[in-house]
Design a protein around this motif. Structure first.
Motif, PDB file in Angstrom:
ATOM      1  N   ARG A  10       0.843  -1.193   0.000  1.00  0.00           N
ATOM      2  CA  ARG A  10       0.000   0.000   0.000  1.00  0.00           C
ATOM      3  C   ARG A  10       0.876   1.240   0.000  1.00  0.00           C
ATOM      4  N   GLU A  26       4.608   1.039 -10.880  1.00  0.00           N
ATOM      5  CA  GLU A  26       3.331   1.320 -10.222  1.00  0.00           C
ATOM      6  C   GLU A  26       3.536   2.133  -8.951  1.00  0.00           C
ATOM      7  N   ALA A  42       2.360   6.069  -8.435  1.00  0.00           N
ATOM      8  CA  ALA A  42       1.457   6.403  -7.328  1.00  0.00           C
ATOM      9  C   ALA A  42       1.969   7.624  -6.580  1.00  0.00           C
ATOM     10  N   ALA A  55       0.074  11.508  -6.981  1.00  0.00           N
ATOM     11  CA  ALA A  55      -0.750  11.705  -5.778  1.00  0.00           C
ATOM     12  C   ALA A  55      -1.273  13.135  -5.665  1.00  0.00           C
ATOM     13  N   ILE A  70      -3.143  10.337  -1.965  1.00  0.00           N
ATOM     14  CA  ILE A  70      -3.768   9.059  -2.277  1.00  0.00           C
ATOM     15  C   ILE A  70      -3.453   8.040  -1.191  1.00  0.00           C
ATOM     16  N   GLN A 119      -3.404   4.094  -1.832  1.00  0.00           N
ATOM     17  CA  GLN A 119      -3.647   3.165  -2.940  1.00  0.00           C
ATOM     18  C   GLN A 119      -3.014   1.812  -2.675  1.00  0.00           C
ATOM     19  N   ASP A 120      -3.820   0.764  -2.813  1.00  0.00           N
ATOM     20  CA  ASP A 120      -3.297  -0.594  -2.758  1.00  0.00           C
ATOM     21  C   ASP A 120      -2.675  -0.939  -4.096  1.00  0.00           C
ATOM     22  N   SER A 146      -1.565  -3.157  -7.246  1.00  0.00           N
ATOM     23  CA  SER A 146      -2.158  -4.288  -7.962  1.00  0.00           C
ATOM     24  C   SER A 146      -1.111  -5.239  -8.509  1.00  0.00           C
TER      25      SER A 146
END
Length: 377
Positions: free
Chosen positions: A208, A346, A350, A354, A359, A361-362, A364
């Protein structure tokens, strides 16, 4: 995977960073640079003349000169990374790409899937995680030198870059520092990977990201891109880290790992030979503190070729491509895998995206642990 007949690679893009790669490749005389291509004929000629390399006069000729399974270094401008890497993968070549792998997550996913479907290797910079400092730090973590790591602080502040004389910065073959790209892409996409790769290699995938970013210098060249970002990273392993990037705060490239027994520290992320020190925790006159003189930790085996300092860095940029060539010759996966590069992208995006709203964010994507270099095991 198909393997070319020689330990060789070819380069697309011969701007500022390409000279840094060539300085590093000089330390690997067993690796041959077979050809170079750049869309700017004058830059291509100057680069090839300086390094005594063969130039390809077109992208089509460049690709046509290569055997299937050859390794291509994509050292083009960031906004060209996706298109050039996709073209090379579609043509059947393994690719090592300068950072970022792509500037959009859907592009990075597409490249990842393309490489997987074609049975090709895909990796992206930075490769300092394969260097002596990072590998020494990771071994100290595995050996429990500081006890279980509870928290990490990592800084990638580069100083007040808009006031630096960057117009005068040129590479050894005469390429100007790519100010437009550096400011437009932003310090997070350019630099967060230097410590993110270390952290992911040591602690596994990020579960996360809680982040925020902003443009603290709205009057700098190429406005609109965050020049400050900070994130709290929660790893699947349970470790928590705080990573900060900026071109505003005074130069600070420290990473500190806080464990039950003390602190592990490296002060220079861009130096493969930077000292890794352990500051044990102690009590002095009822005061809890870390020992002010850290014990330097060293590996007991010969590591890799070192590159002399040039500008702000003393990094061997060829460690990643060299490891890919080793993997190809040995018929194994490379340490900087496509999964690793996608996860790095990723997490970095993120942080970058942001903005001031922030944010939580988990992630993926995930990746397997990075196998230590043989001399660091």
């Amino acid at each position: 995977m198909s393997v070319p007949p020689a330990r060789s690679l070819s380069i697309i893009g011969c701007g500022f960073v390409a000279d840094l790669y060539m300085r590093s490749l000089e330390k690997h005389p067993d690796i041959a640079v077979t050809q170079v291509y750049d869309h700017d004929p004058e830059r291509l000629a100057a680069f090839c003349a300086h390094w005594n390399l063969r130039a390809a006069d077109s992208m089509e000729r460049f690709l046509g000169n290569l055997p299937k399974g050859a390794l291509v270094l994509n050292l083009t401008n960031p906004d060209a990374h996706y298109d050039i890497t996709k073209t090379c993968l579609n043509a059947g070549f393994h690719v090592y790409c300068e950072k970022p792998l792509a500037t959009e997550m859907d592009q990075a996913i597409e490249l990842h899937e393309l490489a997987k479907n074609e049975g090709l290797m895909l990796a992206s910079a930075p490769c300092s995680v394969l260097g002596e400092a990072a590998q020494t730090l990771a071994k100290a973590v595995r050996d429990d030198v500081a006890g279980p790591i509870r928290l990490v602080y990592a800084e990638l502040d580069d100083g007040f870059i808009p006031q630096a004389p960057y117009q005068d910065w040129k590479s050894v073959s005469g390429a100007p520092w790519p100010a437009r790209d550096e400011f437009a892409v932003g310090c997070t996409l350019e630099h967060a990977g230097y410590y993110l790769t270390w952290l992911i290699a040591m602690f596994g995938s990020v579960r996360r990201v809680v982040a925020a970013s902003t443009e603290a210098l709205p009057d700098k060249p190429m406005m609109g891109t965050p020049d400050f970002a900070t994130a709290t990273l929660f790893f699947e392993s349970g470790v928590t880290a705080r990573l900060t990037c900026s071109i505003v705060a005074s130069h600070d490239h420290r990473i500190r790992l806080f464990g039950d027994k003390g602190v592990l520290q490296v002060k220079q992320s861009w130096d493969n030979d930077a000292p890794v020190k352990y500051h044990r925790r102690m009590t002095l006159r009822r005061r809890l503190m870390e020992h002010p003189i850290g014990k330097r930790l060293r590996l007991n085996r010969e590591t890799h070729p070192k590159v002399d300092r040039w500008g702000a860095a003393a990094m061997n940029f060829a460690l990643g491509p060299a490891e890919m060539l080793d993997a190809l010759n040995e018929g194994r996966s490379c340490r900087l895998s496509a999964d690793f590069g996608l996860h790095l992208t990723e997490v970095t995006l993120a942080m970058q995206n942001a903005r001031e709203e922030g944010i939580a964010q988990d992630m993926s994507t995930r990746c397997d642990a990075v196998v230590p270099m043989p001399w660091a095991q």
